[in-house]
Design an enzyme around this catalytic site. Structure first.
Site, PDB file in Angstrom:
ATOM      1  N   ASN A  52       0.763  -1.063  -0.178  1.00 25.88           N
ATOM      2  CA  ASN A  52      -0.107  -0.001   0.143  1.00 25.88           C
ATOM      3  C   ASN A  52       0.762   1.356  -0.031  1.00 25.88           C
ATOM      4  O   ASN A  52       1.924   1.215   0.686  1.00 25.88           O
ATOM      5  CB  ASN A  52      -1.142  -0.024   1.243  1.00 25.88           C
ATOM      6  CG  ASN A  52      -0.454  -0.419   2.476  1.00 25.88           C
ATOM      7  OD1 ASN A  52       0.617  -0.807   2.772  1.00 25.88           O
ATOM      8  ND2 ASN A  52      -1.003   0.406   3.589  1.00 25.88           N
ATOM      9  N   GLU A  54       0.389   5.302   0.760  1.00 24.31           N
ATOM     10  CA  GLU A  54      -0.589   6.225   1.267  1.00 24.31           C
ATOM     11  C   GLU A  54      -0.151   7.485   0.623  1.00 24.31           C
ATOM     12  O   GLU A  54       0.732   7.865   0.030  1.00 24.31           O
ATOM     13  CB  GLU A  54      -0.770   6.341   2.728  1.00 24.31           C
ATOM     14  CG  GLU A  54      -1.468   4.866   3.000  1.00 24.31           C
ATOM     15  CD  GLU A  54      -1.726   4.875   4.703  1.00 24.31           C
ATOM     16  OE1 GLU A  54      -1.268   5.578   5.350  1.00 24.31           O
ATOM     17  OE2 GLU A  54      -2.596   3.677   4.956  1.00 24.31           O
ATOM     18  N   ASN A  55      -1.085   8.428   0.773  1.00 29.93           N
ATOM     19  CA  ASN A  55      -0.979   9.804   0.388  1.00 29.93           C
ATOM     20  C   ASN A  55      -1.626  10.793   1.517  1.00 29.93           C
ATOM     21  O   ASN A  55      -2.659  10.574   1.888  1.00 29.93           O
ATOM     22  CB  ASN A  55      -1.646   9.949  -0.877  1.00 29.93           C
ATOM     23  CG  ASN A  55      -1.504  11.337  -1.811  1.00 29.93           C
ATOM     24  OD1 ASN A  55      -1.754  12.375  -1.352  1.00 29.93           O
ATOM     25  ND2 ASN A  55      -0.432  11.122  -2.716  1.00 29.93           N
ATOM     26  N   ALA A  56      -1.115  11.942   1.549  1.00 31.46           N
ATOM     27  CA  ALA A  56      -1.508  13.002   2.271  1.00 31.46           C
ATOM     28  C   ALA A  56      -3.074  13.623   1.847  1.00 31.46           C
ATOM     29  O   ALA A  56      -3.771  13.849   2.910  1.00 31.46           O
ATOM     30  CB  ALA A  56      -0.638  14.300   2.068  1.00 31.46           C
ATOM     31  N   TYR A  58      -5.820  11.865   1.467  1.00 35.50           N
ATOM     32  CA  TYR A  58      -6.093  10.427   1.738  1.00 35.50           C
ATOM     33  C   TYR A  58      -6.759   9.586   0.719  1.00 35.50           C
ATOM     34  O   TYR A  58      -6.339   8.491   0.498  1.00 35.50           O
ATOM     35  CB  TYR A  58      -6.988  10.491   2.976  1.00 35.50           C
ATOM     36  CG  TYR A  58      -6.348  10.502   4.178  1.00 35.50           C
ATOM     37  CD1 TYR A  58      -4.941  11.119   4.287  1.00 35.50           C
ATOM     38  CD2 TYR A  58      -7.107  10.773   5.526  1.00 35.50           C
ATOM     39  CE1 TYR A  58      -4.370  11.522   5.628  1.00 35.50           C
ATOM     40  CE2 TYR A  58      -6.462  10.865   6.658  1.00 35.50           C
ATOM     41  CZ  TYR A  58      -5.339  11.256   6.691  1.00 35.50           C
ATOM     42  OH  TYR A  58      -4.336  11.657   7.921  1.00 35.50           O
ATOM     43  N   CYS A  63      -4.033   0.475  -2.347  1.00 35.00           N
ATOM     44  CA  CYS A  63      -3.915  -0.517  -1.941  1.00 35.00           C
ATOM     45  C   CYS A  63      -2.854  -1.513  -2.426  1.00 35.00           C
ATOM     46  O   CYS A  63      -2.544  -1.434  -3.498  1.00 35.00           O
ATOM     47  CB  CYS A  63      -5.490  -1.432  -1.638  1.00 35.00           C
ATOM     48  SG  CYS A  63      -6.636  -0.671  -0.740  1.00 35.00           S
ATOM     49  N   GLU A  65      -3.069  -4.485  -3.210  1.00 33.29           N
ATOM     50  CA  GLU A  65      -3.322  -5.472  -4.202  1.00 33.29           C
ATOM     51  C   GLU A  65      -3.580  -4.749  -5.712  1.00 33.29           C
ATOM     52  O   GLU A  65      -3.079  -5.303  -6.680  1.00 33.29           O
ATOM     53  CB  GLU A  65      -4.826  -5.699  -4.068  1.00 33.29           C
ATOM     54  CG  GLU A  65      -5.036  -6.789  -2.729  1.00 33.29           C
ATOM     55  CD  GLU A  65      -5.476  -5.849  -1.399  1.00 33.29           C
ATOM     56  OE1 GLU A  65      -4.746  -4.539  -1.220  1.00 33.29           O
ATOM     57  OE2 GLU A  65      -6.051  -6.412  -0.659  1.00 33.29           O
ATOM     58  N   CYS A  96     -10.377  -5.009   0.615  1.00 34.79           N
ATOM     59  CA  CYS A  96     -11.249  -4.160   0.680  1.00 34.79           C
ATOM     60  C   CYS A  96     -12.156  -4.332  -0.367  1.00 34.79           C
ATOM     61  O   CYS A  96     -11.653  -5.141  -1.272  1.00 34.79           O
ATOM     62  CB  CYS A  96     -10.825  -2.824   0.789  1.00 34.79           C
ATOM     63  SG  CYS A  96     -10.212  -2.059  -0.980  1.00 34.79           S
TER      64      CYS A  96
HETATM   65  N1  THU Z   1      -5.310  -1.543   2.613  1.00 34.51           N
HETATM   66  C1  THU Z   1      -4.717  -2.536   1.577  1.00 34.51           C
HETATM   67  O1  THU Z   1      -3.586  -2.161   1.128  1.00 34.51           O
HETATM   68  N2  THU Z   1      -5.247  -3.405   0.870  1.00 34.51           N
HETATM   69  C2  THU Z   1      -6.760  -3.890   1.481  1.00 34.51           C
HETATM   70  O2  THU Z   1      -7.462  -4.494   0.895  1.00 34.51           O
HETATM   71  C3  THU Z   1      -7.431  -3.204   2.723  1.00 34.51           C
HETATM   72  C4  THU Z   1      -6.689  -1.768   3.160  1.00 34.51           C
HETATM   73  C5  THU Z   1      -4.446  -0.506   3.054  1.00 34.51           C
HETATM   74  C6  THU Z   1      -5.038   0.826   2.467  1.00 34.51           C
HETATM   75  C7  THU Z   1      -4.536   1.718   3.625  1.00 34.51           C
HETATM   76  O3  THU Z   1      -3.309   2.096   3.113  1.00 34.51           O
HETATM   77  C8  THU Z   1      -4.410   0.954   4.911  1.00 34.51           C
HETATM   78  O4  THU Z   1      -4.524  -0.312   4.302  1.00 34.51           O
HETATM   79  C9  THU Z   1      -5.405   1.138   5.931  1.00 34.51           C
HETATM   80  O5  THU Z   1      -6.848   1.161   5.446  1.00 34.51           O
END
Ligand code: THU
Length: 146
Positions: A52, A54-56, A58, A63, A65, A96
């Site tokens: 994963n 992330e970014n400021a 949000y 993810c 995947e 998710c």
């Molecule tokens: N996240 C994933 O990378 N995959 C998922 O299927 C569930 C959530 C990440 C997204 C975010 O960076 C962190 O988990 C918290 O939600």
């Protein structure tokens, strides 16, 4: 029985787990502090990993995947034989909703989706269990060049 429903060889499972775990260690998750790694086995037996990011801002975060799927497509992969996701915590780190749909684009209902945490494999689902009665590529006419 198609390729996705054949039992995974123990070595492949170990390789998927190692790839997802290594990817997870590289995750960029300064906001949630929840690191995730994913590994995908393609139709040629190759493994593609992602973490994963992330970014400021949000909602712009991605993810694990999604990153692994990008790597698979970039390498010329088109079909999934197995997916493994690793994340920490008491609750299983299942994909998710959006990622279930992303996996569906390249995987069938019987795709094994394996869930692990840093101590090892915890659960096994099929994509059909995680995303029943799904909408997929068969609902649309795909471009032969895609
Ligand atoms: N996240 C994933 O990378 N995959 C998922 O299927 C569930 C959530 C990440 C997204 C975010 O960076 C962190 O988990 C918290 O939600």
């Amino acid at each position: 029985m198609n390729a996705a429903s054949e039992p995974l060889a123990p070595q492949l499972l170990a390789d998927l787990l190692a790839a997802a775990t290594a990817a997870r260690e590289r995750a960029y998750a300064p906001y949630s502090r929840f690191k995730v790694g994913a590994a995908l086995l393609d139709e040629q037996g190759r493994i593609h990993a992602g973490c994963n990011v992330e970014n400021a801002a949000y909602p712009q975060g991605a993810c694990a995947e999604a990153g692994a799927l990008s790597a698979l497509v970039l390498a010329g992969g088109r079909r999934l034989r197995a997916a493994l996701v690793v994340g920490e915590g008491a609750a299983l780190c299942t994909p998710c909703g959006g990622c279930r749909q992303r996996l569906r684009e390249f995987g069938s209902d019987d795709l094994p989706v394996l869930i692990a945490d840093p101590s090892g494999l915890r659960a096994r689902f099929t994509l059909g269990e995680l995303l029943p009665a799904s909408f997929g590529p068969d609902h649309l006419q795909k471009d032969a060049c895609a």
